[in-house]
Design a protein around this motif. Structure first.
Motif, mmCIF file in Angstrom:
data_model
loop_
_atom_site.group_PDB
_atom_site.id
_atom_site.type_symbol
_atom_site.label_atom_id
_atom_site.label_comp_id
_atom_site.label_asym_id
_atom_site.label_seq_id
_atom_site.Cartn_x
_atom_site.Cartn_y
_atom_site.Cartn_z
ATOM 1 N N LYS A 87 -5.375 8.060 -9.765
ATOM 2 C CA LYS A 87 -4.016 7.705 -9.330
ATOM 3 C C LYS A 87 -3.653 8.304 -7.979
ATOM 4 O O LYS A 87 -2.787 7.807 -7.297
ATOM 5 C CB LYS A 87 -3.003 8.136 -10.379
ATOM 6 C CG LYS A 87 -3.148 7.363 -11.672
ATOM 7 C CD LYS A 87 -2.148 7.823 -12.710
ATOM 8 C CE LYS A 87 -2.340 7.110 -14.011
ATOM 9 N NZ LYS A 87 -3.579 7.402 -14.691
ATOM 10 N N ASP A 88 -4.302 9.394 -7.590
ATOM 11 C CA ASP A 88 -3.967 10.057 -6.330
ATOM 12 C C ASP A 88 -4.897 9.603 -5.219
ATOM 13 O O ASP A 88 -5.598 10.397 -4.596
ATOM 14 C CB ASP A 88 -4.033 11.577 -6.502
ATOM 15 C CG ASP A 88 -2.927 12.077 -7.405
ATOM 16 O OD1 ASP A 88 -1.830 11.487 -7.379
ATOM 17 O OD2 ASP A 88 -3.160 13.057 -8.140
ATOM 18 N N THR A 89 -4.886 8.308 -4.982
ATOM 19 C CA THR A 89 -5.710 7.735 -3.924
ATOM 20 C C THR A 89 -4.828 7.354 -2.746
ATOM 21 O O THR A 89 -3.601 7.304 -2.856
ATOM 22 C CB THR A 89 -6.452 6.487 -4.430
ATOM 23 O OG1 THR A 89 -5.490 5.540 -4.917
ATOM 24 C CG2 THR A 89 -7.451 6.840 -5.526
ATOM 25 N N ARG A 90 -5.470 7.080 -1.629
ATOM 26 C CA ARG A 90 -4.790 6.593 -0.422
ATOM 27 C C ARG A 90 -5.506 5.344 0.052
ATOM 28 O O ARG A 90 -6.704 5.184 -0.137
ATOM 29 C CB ARG A 90 -4.811 7.653 0.688
ATOM 30 C CG ARG A 90 -3.955 8.842 0.384
ATOM 31 C CD ARG A 90 -2.520 8.529 0.767
ATOM 32 N NE ARG A 90 -1.610 9.570 0.337
ATOM 33 C CZ ARG A 90 -0.472 9.327 -0.284
ATOM 34 N NH1 ARG A 90 -0.107 8.107 -0.567
ATOM 35 N NH2 ARG A 90 0.323 10.295 -0.621
ATOM 36 N N TYR B 91 0.820 -1.218 0.000
ATOM 37 C CA TYR B 91 0.000 0.000 0.000
ATOM 38 C C TYR B 91 0.851 1.263 0.000
ATOM 39 O O TYR B 91 0.509 2.243 -0.650
ATOM 40 C CB TYR B 91 -0.970 0.006 1.190
ATOM 41 C CG TYR B 91 -1.895 -1.170 1.142
ATOM 42 C CD1 TYR B 91 -2.906 -1.246 0.183
ATOM 43 C CD2 TYR B 91 -1.736 -2.230 2.021
ATOM 44 C CE1 TYR B 91 -3.739 -2.349 0.117
ATOM 45 C CE2 TYR B 91 -2.566 -3.336 1.966
ATOM 46 C CZ TYR B 91 -3.556 -3.394 1.011
ATOM 47 O OH TYR B 91 -4.372 -4.488 0.929
ATOM 48 N N ARG B 92 1.960 1.240 0.708
ATOM 49 C CA ARG B 92 2.862 2.393 0.686
ATOM 50 C C ARG B 92 3.342 2.646 -0.737
ATOM 51 O O ARG B 92 3.328 3.768 -1.230
ATOM 52 C CB ARG B 92 4.068 2.186 1.621
ATOM 53 C CG ARG B 92 4.885 3.492 1.734
ATOM 54 C CD ARG B 92 6.372 3.278 1.834
ATOM 55 N NE ARG B 92 6.999 2.477 0.835
ATOM 56 C CZ ARG B 92 7.426 2.900 -0.362
ATOM 57 N NH1 ARG B 92 7.244 4.147 -0.759
ATOM 58 N NH2 ARG B 92 8.040 2.072 -1.201
ATOM 59 N N ALA B 93 3.750 1.572 -1.421
ATOM 60 C CA ALA B 93 4.238 1.705 -2.794
ATOM 61 C C ALA B 93 3.134 2.235 -3.722
ATOM 62 O O ALA B 93 3.389 3.104 -4.558
ATOM 63 C CB ALA B 93 4.773 0.366 -3.296
ATOM 64 N N LEU B 94 1.914 1.739 -3.570
ATOM 65 C CA LEU B 94 0.805 2.242 -4.382
ATOM 66 C C LEU B 94 0.559 3.723 -4.123
ATOM 67 O O LEU B 94 0.462 4.523 -5.058
ATOM 68 C CB LEU B 94 -0.481 1.477 -4.078
ATOM 69 C CG LEU B 94 -0.643 0.097 -4.687
ATOM 70 C CD1 LEU B 94 -1.911 -0.556 -4.163
ATOM 71 C CD2 LEU B 94 -0.670 0.168 -6.202
ATOM 72 N N ASP B 95 0.471 4.090 -2.855
ATOM 73 C CA ASP B 95 0.136 5.474 -2.500
ATOM 74 C C ASP B 95 1.238 6.452 -2.861
ATOM 75 O O ASP B 95 0.973 7.602 -3.200
ATOM 76 C CB ASP B 95 -0.195 5.574 -1.009
ATOM 77 C CG ASP B 95 -1.495 4.876 -0.650
ATOM 78 O OD1 ASP B 95 -2.263 4.501 -1.574
ATOM 79 O OD2 ASP B 95 -1.752 4.703 0.555
ATOM 80 N N ASP B 96 2.490 5.998 -2.807
ATOM 81 C CA ASP B 96 3.634 6.867 -3.120
ATOM 82 C C ASP B 96 4.072 6.762 -4.578
ATOM 83 O O ASP B 96 5.087 7.351 -4.963
ATOM 84 C CB ASP B 96 4.819 6.537 -2.210
ATOM 85 C CG ASP B 96 4.568 6.905 -0.768
ATOM 86 O OD1 ASP B 96 3.589 7.637 -0.485
ATOM 87 O OD2 ASP B 96 5.352 6.464 0.097
#
Length: 121
Positions: free
Chosen positions: A58-61, A13-18
């Motif tokens: 793309k700018d999701t958390r 999730y960190r990789a997705l969010d960043d």
């Protein structure tokens, strides 16, 4: 082993969010499968390309509300090993508005994530 896999799920999730697609790819097996209600993505490269270039927002958390790992490393479901780690969380839009709640079930082969099954509501 469960702690390592929990850390890997959190890193996903960190990789997705960043937007850290190299780190994301490093977590996944070459034959990785992501099965979600609206589609199935097969292959690490296909999944990473979708996340990098094709996903609608793309700018999701992905705030995580809970991570569950059975002591033996497996999450039991109906007597079958459905995965190693389950994560309950929320998908939020860039403005913080909720898009959906989810549970992702991660399956591993050694250190590689081989599959993520996503359930939403």
């Amino acid at each position: 082993m469960p702690e390592v896999r929990v850390d890997q799920a959190r890193e996903y999730y960190r990789a997705l969010d960043d937007h850290d697609y190299e780190a994301l790819a490093a977590l996944l097996a070459p034959a990785f499968v992501h099965d979600r209600p609206d589609m199935t993505l097969e292959g690490r490269e296909r999944f990473v390309r979708f996340m990098r270039e094709e996903r609608p927002q793309k700018d999701t958390r992905h705030p995580i509300d809970g991570v569950f790992a059975a002591p033996g490393g497996g999450v039991e479901s109906g007597g079958e090993d459905a995965g190693d780690v389950a994560v309950r969380g929320r998908l939020l839009a860039a403005d913080g508005e909720p898009i959906t709640a989810f549970v992702d079930v991660f399956t591993f082969d050694g250190d590689d994530v081989t599959r993520v099954d996503t359930f939403t509501r």
